[in-house]
Design an enzyme around this catalytic site. Structure first.
Site, PDB file in Angstrom:
ATOM      1  N   GLN A  27      53.802 -33.489 -45.085  1.00 54.12           N
ATOM      2  CA  GLN A  27      53.763 -33.877 -43.676  1.00 54.12           C
ATOM      3  C   GLN A  27      55.102 -33.695 -42.965  1.00 54.12           C
ATOM      4  OE1 GLN A  27      51.620 -37.736 -44.818  1.00 54.12           O
ATOM      5  NE2 GLN A  27      50.768 -37.329 -42.810  1.00 54.12           N
ATOM      6  N   ARG A  71      60.588 -44.488 -48.529  1.00 48.58           N
ATOM      7  CA  ARG A  71      59.531 -43.959 -49.386  1.00 48.58           C
ATOM      8  C   ARG A  71      59.241 -42.514 -48.981  1.00 48.58           C
ATOM      9  NH1 ARG A  71      53.193 -44.588 -49.013  1.00 48.58           N
ATOM     10  NH2 ARG A  71      52.690 -43.436 -50.904  1.00 48.58           N
ATOM     11  N   HIS A  91      51.326 -36.999 -53.223  1.00 53.16           N
ATOM     12  CA  HIS A  91      50.764 -37.391 -51.937  1.00 53.16           C
ATOM     13  C   HIS A  91      49.895 -36.233 -51.423  1.00 53.16           C
ATOM     14  CE1 HIS A  91      51.383 -40.375 -48.452  1.00 53.16           C
ATOM     15  NE2 HIS A  91      50.480 -39.510 -48.019  1.00 53.16           N
ATOM     16  N   ASN A 138      49.323 -41.461 -54.376  1.00 55.64           N
ATOM     17  CA  ASN A 138      49.054 -42.101 -53.093  1.00 55.64           C
ATOM     18  C   ASN A 138      47.566 -42.054 -52.757  1.00 55.64           C
ATOM     19  OD1 ASN A 138      49.908 -43.159 -50.343  1.00 55.64           O
ATOM     20  ND2 ASN A 138      48.799 -41.302 -49.755  1.00 55.64           N
ATOM     21  N   GLU A 139      46.973 -43.205 -52.544  1.00 60.78           N
ATOM     22  CA  GLU A 139      45.619 -43.318 -51.989  1.00 60.78           C
ATOM     23  C   GLU A 139      44.577 -42.439 -52.665  1.00 60.78           C
ATOM     24  OE1 GLU A 139      45.514 -42.838 -47.746  1.00 60.78           O
ATOM     25  OE2 GLU A 139      46.680 -44.632 -47.400  1.00 60.78           O
ATOM     26  N   ASN A 199      48.378 -49.571 -49.060  1.00 56.83           N
ATOM     27  CA  ASN A 199      48.497 -49.050 -47.701  1.00 56.83           C
ATOM     28  C   ASN A 199      47.453 -49.733 -46.847  1.00 56.83           C
ATOM     29  OD1 ASN A 199      50.364 -47.320 -48.759  1.00 56.83           O
ATOM     30  ND2 ASN A 199      49.130 -45.465 -48.523  1.00 56.83           N
ATOM     31  N   TYR A 226      45.897 -50.535 -42.938  1.00 59.92           N
ATOM     32  CA  TYR A 226      45.858 -50.153 -41.528  1.00 59.92           C
ATOM     33  C   TYR A 226      44.823 -50.964 -40.764  1.00 59.92           C
ATOM     34  CZ  TYR A 226      48.664 -45.996 -42.638  1.00 59.92           C
ATOM     35  OH  TYR A 226      49.665 -45.155 -43.027  1.00 59.92           O
ATOM     36  N   GLU A 229      52.439 -48.630 -46.905  1.00 63.55           N
ATOM     37  CA  GLU A 229      52.248 -48.026 -45.578  1.00 63.55           C
ATOM     38  C   GLU A 229      51.568 -49.029 -44.664  1.00 63.55           C
ATOM     39  OE1 GLU A 229      50.005 -44.336 -45.433  1.00 63.55           O
ATOM     40  OE2 GLU A 229      51.133 -43.537 -47.129  1.00 63.55           O
ATOM     41  N   GLU A 285      49.896 -34.858 -39.130  1.00 64.81           N
ATOM     42  CA  GLU A 285      48.901 -35.878 -39.463  1.00 64.81           C
ATOM     43  C   GLU A 285      47.619 -35.204 -39.977  1.00 64.81           C
ATOM     44  OE1 GLU A 285      48.801 -38.878 -40.211  1.00 64.81           O
ATOM     45  OE2 GLU A 285      46.701 -39.405 -39.942  1.00 64.81           O
ATOM     46  N   TRP A 286      47.775 -34.434 -41.050  1.00 67.76           N
ATOM     47  CA  TRP A 286      46.632 -33.816 -41.742  1.00 67.76           C
ATOM     48  C   TRP A 286      45.687 -33.146 -40.756  1.00 67.76           C
ATOM     49  CZ3 TRP A 286      48.675 -33.655 -46.293  1.00 67.76           C
ATOM     50  CH2 TRP A 286      49.428 -34.731 -46.775  1.00 67.76           C
TER      51      TRP A 286
HETATM   52  C1  PNW Z   1      47.357 -42.535 -44.906  1.00 69.71           C
HETATM   53  N1  PNW Z   1      41.235 -44.013 -43.376  1.00 69.71           N
HETATM   54  O1  PNW Z   1      46.137 -41.907 -44.771  1.00 69.71           O
HETATM   55  C2  PNW Z   1      48.230 -41.533 -45.637  1.00 69.71           C
HETATM   56  O2  PNW Z   1      48.799 -42.016 -46.815  1.00 69.71           O
HETATM   57  C3  PNW Z   1      49.232 -40.842 -44.787  1.00 69.71           C
HETATM   58  O3  PNW Z   1      49.598 -39.615 -45.342  1.00 69.71           O
HETATM   59  C4  PNW Z   1      48.696 -40.699 -43.384  1.00 69.71           C
HETATM   60  O4  PNW Z   1      49.495 -39.909 -42.563  1.00 69.71           O
HETATM   61  C5  PNW Z   1      48.563 -42.101 -42.828  1.00 69.71           C
HETATM   62  O5  PNW Z   1      47.783 -42.933 -43.658  1.00 69.71           O
HETATM   63  C6  PNW Z   1      47.991 -42.112 -41.437  1.00 69.71           C
HETATM   64  O6  PNW Z   1      46.728 -41.527 -41.437  1.00 69.71           O
HETATM   65  C7  PNW Z   1      44.974 -42.505 -44.393  1.00 69.71           C
HETATM   66  O7  PNW Z   1      40.356 -43.214 -42.967  1.00 69.71           O
HETATM   67  C8  PNW Z   1      43.981 -41.664 -43.920  1.00 69.71           C
HETATM   68  O8  PNW Z   1      41.006 -45.221 -43.454  1.00 69.71           O
HETATM   69  C9  PNW Z   1      42.748 -42.160 -43.586  1.00 69.71           C
HETATM   70  C10 PNW Z   1      42.494 -43.520 -43.733  1.00 69.71           C
HETATM   71  C11 PNW Z   1      43.480 -44.364 -44.204  1.00 69.71           C
HETATM   72  C12 PNW Z   1      44.728 -43.848 -44.530  1.00 69.71           C
END
Ligand code: PNW
Length: 589
Positions: free
Chosen positions: A26, A90, A141, A186-187, A368, A370, A456, A545-546
């Site tokens: 990224q 990180r 990652h 990661n994830e 992580n 959110y 995160e 952002e992917w």
């Molecule tokens: C994480 N969801 O991704 C990743 O670890 C990061 O690389 C990314 O940039 C960041 O969060 C923000 O997107 C996620 O769909 C992607 O719940 C999708 C989800 C959660 C985390």
């Protein structure tokens, strides 16, 4: 003593790990410089340019080819860390920058490594240390070397665990004198479900549906949805992967097998670290899982009985969404509920593998966080019962496609909880961090020695592109259950124009996000006495952002990717806010 003193003052202790996070693909750019090999992200963004949001015909806008160019501009990243008073940073290592074909081998004491890659990471690590920032390093990652995908299907094949462990061993041996905090993977959920089930989301873009496909060189009648890469299946599997040839996961279970293999890869790497390096190097190692805390749905006037049903349901949902990934590295196996309800679709760990997995994330657990999900059993959307679990094309497939694949864990009721940030799945419900910390802490009591690290947390600034329908629904709901403080819609902060630099830099939605999530983290530590040891904000700088490209901005530093060839980093309000929060809420010895 540090902990007691801090709690008494309502603060976090002086050794709290405080920082920001990024990931190699990224931010680094320099995708084909100095001998770096292709990762699945290089390969598939180039092959299917329409799978990423960006400018038609501008390859750099739909890939990490250049990204933030941190490969050349790392000094500027360090300047940003200083503003937030980061004690830790990180970042992740690009596997294919070190081993272009993914296969690390040591012969006669010498590794087949790309020395330029080693030089780069040495300089990153040394610069951090010179600046009093402690490195927290992720080994994987999502940027699997493409060669391994081509050779045996990457994470679909059980060989991946050995290639990962060899690569990890090189990293421990080479960087472990200075790196004392390692994250293996990661994830795993996002990597596997978004990369091998949903289409086309994350590389390698495999998916279960009949998604339309177009390659980069097909110019006629382009289908802007891009494509899934599942058709490259069997021919990609080399004879070397005989076991997989015989036992290849059916397409509908690729995400499940990816998950299985990636958990084993994590455990193999930890085994290497424990056996060969940990005593001498004295560092810590763990995994980072993702997953929304599951909030039981309540309604005004709801019966106690129904509340209880929903609470139990929320726990079950969390076992599917999070425990599936966090249980094996702690307890050594999948949750019982997942095993029962997945039936024979779920691969089993052997006794030896269970022993290897058990405690492999006992040093610390990375989480992580959110967003939050509501949990309640909804007619027609529940996962199969154990009795229903053993049929091919059973109810589980329906549930998978309707619910699991959508990322709603077990809950399957839209919408997600809280005001809408700048990415479709990214909503703001600050208590989620406290709920989740409590869930882990209770579930793994006595099994994790150095607590949980939030590896995160953050948001994309709301923009006009994202549907805000969720706001109204959730706002009404929060008012009805007497939590009006979560009914925000933040209309004045929504960016209408992608180039509105002032609004992007004056990122008040994000300041509020950090303020509220951190307050919930502080309460989890001080009031609930949860052993939480660190917080890494996502992300230090705006980055790739992917599938959402560069205009979905999670950064606390602004970069004008379109117009500024220097890619100058400019601190946003949120970055300064974090520096202030550090002063006010973390003990200074
Ligand atoms: C994480 N969801 O991704 C990743 O670890 C990061 O690389 C990314 O940039 C960041 O969060 C923000 O997107 C996620 O769909 C992607 O719940 C999708 C989800 C959660 C985390």
């Amino acid at each position: 003593i540090l902990v007691e003193k801090a709690r008494a003052e309502g603060k976090l202790p002086a050794d709290f790990k405080w920082g920001a996070a990024t990931a190699a693909y990224q931010v680094e750019g320099a995708w084909n410089e100095d001998g770096r090999g292709e990762s699945v992200w290089d390969h598939f963004t180039h092959l299917y340019p329409h799978n990423v949001e960006g400018e038609e015909g501008n390859e750099d806008s739909i890939s990490g080819n250049v990204a933030c160019d941190s490969y050349h501009k790392f000094d500027e990243d360090i300047e940003m860390m200083k503003i937030m008073k980061a004690t830790h940073y990180r970042f992740s290592i690009s596997w294919s920058r070190l081993f272009p074909d993914g296969q690390a081998k040591k012969e006669e004491g010498k590794w087949n490594v790309n020395e330029k890659g080693v030089e780069y990471y040495n300089s990153v690590i040394n610069k951090l240390i010179e600046n009093n920032v402690t490195p927290l390093v992720t080994l994987y990652h999502w940027d699997l070397p493409y060669a391994l995908h081509e050779k045996y299907g990457g994470w679909l094949d059980y060989h991946s665990q050995y290639d990962f462990a060899n690569y990890a061993e090189f990293c421990f041996e080479t960087f472990g004198d200075r790196v004392k905090n390692w994250i293996t993977i990661n994830e795993p959920w996002v990597n596997c479900v978004s990369g091998y089930r949903l289409g086309p989301g994350k590389a390698p873009y495999r998916c279960t549906g009949e998604a339309p496909r177009k390659l980069a060189n097909e110019t006629e009648g382009l289908d802007l949805q891009g494509g899934c890469s599942y058709e490259i299946g069997p021919s990609q599997y080399s004879p070397e992967s005989e076991v997989l040839e015989a036992n290849r996961p059916p397409q509908r279970l690729e995400d499940v097998w990816c998950s299985h293999n990636i958990l084993l890869a994590h455990a193999q790497a930890v085994k290497v670290y424990r056996e060969k390096f940990q005593k001498e190097q004295n560092g810590l190692i763990g995994i980072t899982v993702d997953g929304e805390a599951q909030i039981p749905w309540i309604e005004p006037g709801m019966s106690e009985e129904q509340k209880k049903i929903n609470e139990e349901y929320a726990n079950l949902a969390a076992e599917f969404r999070i425990g599936w990934y966090s249980d094996p590295p702690v307890t050594g196996d999948y949750p019982q509920s997942v095993k029962e309800r997945m039936g024979k679709d779920l691969p089993e760990f052997t006794e030896e593998q269970k022993a290897m997995l058990k405690g492999s994330s006992s040093d610390f657990l990375g989480w992580n966080t959110y967003t939050a999900h509501w949990a309640a059993p909804i007619e027609g959307q529940t996962p199969p019962t154990p009795e229903e679990a053993n049929f091919e094309n059973s109810k589980r497939d329906m549930w998978d496609d309707n619910c699991r694949g959508r990322g709603d864990g077990w809950t399957c009721i839209p919408p997600t909880l809280g005001s809408q940030a700048g990415s479709s799945w990214n909503t703001k419900y600050p208590p989620t961090i406290r709920v989740g910390l409590n869930w882990f802490s209770k579930r793994y009591e006595g099994l994790i020695n150095n607590g949980i690290i939030i590896t995160e947390n953050g948001c994309a600034q709301p923009n006009a592109k994202v549907s805000r329908a969720n706001d109204e629904v959730t706002a009404e709901y929060f008012k009805s259950i007497d939590q009006p403080e979560y009914a925000d819609t933040y209309e004045e902060e929504i960016i209408e124009n992608e180039d509105d630099k002032n609004t992007i830099i004056r990122d008040l939605y994000r300041v509020d996000w950090y303020q509220q999530y951190l307050e919930n983290l502080r309460l989890a530590f001080v009031e609930d006495k949860i052993d939480v040891r660190g917080y890494m904000a996502w992300s230090l700088i705006d980055n790739f952002e992917w599938e959402n490209g560069y205009e979905t901005r999670f950064g606390m530093s602004y970069i004008d990717f379109k117009n500024d060839p220097e890619l100058k980093r400019q601190p946003k309000e949120s970055l300064k806010f974090l520096g202030q929060w550090y002063d006010e809420n973390i003990m200074q010895e």
